[in-house]
Design a protein around this motif. Structure first.
Motif, PDB file in Angstrom:
ATOM      1  N   GLU B   1      74.829  12.395  73.411  1.00 46.74           N
ATOM      2  CA  GLU B   1      73.643  13.181  73.081  1.00 46.74           C
ATOM      3  C   GLU B   1      72.395  12.448  73.568  1.00 46.74           C
ATOM      4  OE1 GLU B   1      73.145  13.804  68.909  1.00 46.74           O
ATOM      5  OE2 GLU B   1      71.136  14.613  69.139  1.00 46.74           O
ATOM      6  N   ASP B  92      64.750  16.160  81.141  1.00 43.78           N
ATOM      7  CA  ASP B  92      65.562  17.277  81.615  1.00 43.78           C
ATOM      8  C   ASP B  92      67.033  16.866  81.656  1.00 43.78           C
ATOM      9  OD1 ASP B  92      66.712  19.390  83.051  1.00 43.78           O
ATOM     10  OD2 ASP B  92      64.878  19.698  84.191  1.00 43.78           O
ATOM     11  N   ARG B  96      68.217  22.317  79.989  1.00 42.61           N
ATOM     12  CA  ARG B  96      67.372  22.244  78.812  1.00 42.61           C
ATOM     13  C   ARG B  96      66.596  20.940  78.789  1.00 42.61           C
ATOM     14  NH1 ARG B  96      72.068  22.133  74.259  1.00 42.61           N
ATOM     15  NH2 ARG B  96      70.588  20.948  73.040  1.00 42.61           N
ATOM     16  N   LEU B  97      65.541  20.940  77.978  1.00 42.90           N
ATOM     17  CA  LEU B  97      64.725  19.744  77.792  1.00 42.90           C
ATOM     18  C   LEU B  97      64.928  19.179  76.395  1.00 42.90           C
ATOM     19  CD1 LEU B  97      61.240  20.778  79.249  1.00 42.90           C
ATOM     20  CD2 LEU B  97      63.153  19.687  80.413  1.00 42.90           C
TER      21      LEU B  97
END
Lengths: 114, 109
Positions: B1, B92, B96-97
């Motif tokens: 993550e 990035d 998604r950011l």
């Protein structure tokens, strides 16, 4: 006017009610995003969509539902609002995943749940 | 993550001074964005950094990216009151950011 618009700008509702936040963009961007912003957490991604009829969960999806039947619209629904969902919600869009352009943000919806 | 950490989270500085905001991230990425947010407003894009060694400047702000160190910096030169705002970096990770918590900057006369 071109751009990304959110409605309503402000909303007060009660726990247990359903509420839908609207997001509309005129750029024909493929990607659209919903974030919530809370003190101490920055922006957290709720859901995003890569194209019409394609959606995916973000970091904090529980309690939210999205749909994207048309490229330009990406509504966010709180099916049974809770006080913990009081927040400022931002919608954003972007052309493609590999675009050199940043995400563009709407003005936000300030949602209070009593 | 992917995790993105900014520091400091709060910065109070005097006009005319220089300072740097740091953005560290935990996994490989070669794209990073800086945004500005004024109180009660939306996020405004400041810089798009697309490769290792990228440097962008706009007025008193300069941003750089070191992808090997997983570090971006936002340098403020000779601060003025109008720069008071919250600054976010966002990394990035494909489609998604992931945003840092933001740095709340206050520039005092």
């Amino acid at each position: 006017d071109a751009g990304i618009t959110q409605s309503p700008r402000y909303k007060i509702t009660e726990t247990g009610r359903q509420v839908t936040l609207m997001c509309h963009q005129t750029w024909s961007h493929s990607y659209m995003f919903w974030y919530r912003q809370d003190l101490g957490h920055g922006l957290r991604l709720i859901y995003y969509s890569a194209a019409a009829d394609i959606t995916d969960k973000g970091e904090v999806p529980d309690g939210y539902v999205v749909s994207r039947s048309k490229t330009e619209n990406f509504p966010l629904t709180l099916e049974s609002a809770t006080r913990s969902q009081t927040s400022v919600y931002f919608c954003a869009s972007r052309g493609t995943a590999k675009s050199n352009q940043p995400q563009h943000f709407g003005d936000g919806t300030r949602l209070s749940i009593l | 993550e992917l995790k993105v950490e900014q520091n400091p989270l709060f910065l109070s500085m005097q006009e005319g001074k220089n300072y740097t905001i740091y953005c560290n991230y935990s996994t490989t990425s070669d794209r990073l964005y800086w945004y500005r947010q004024d109180p009660g407003k939306s996020l405004e894009s400041l810089f798009v950094l697309l490769s290792n060694g990228a440097v962008k400047q706009e007025g008193r702000l300069m941003a750089s990216l070191d992808t090997k160190a997983r570090l971006s910096t936002l340098h403020i030169t000779a601060a003025v009151h109008d720069l008071s705002a919250t600054y976010f970096c966002a990394v990035d990770s494909g489609s998604r950011l992931t945003f840092g918590e933001g740095t709340q900057l206050t520039v005092n006369p």
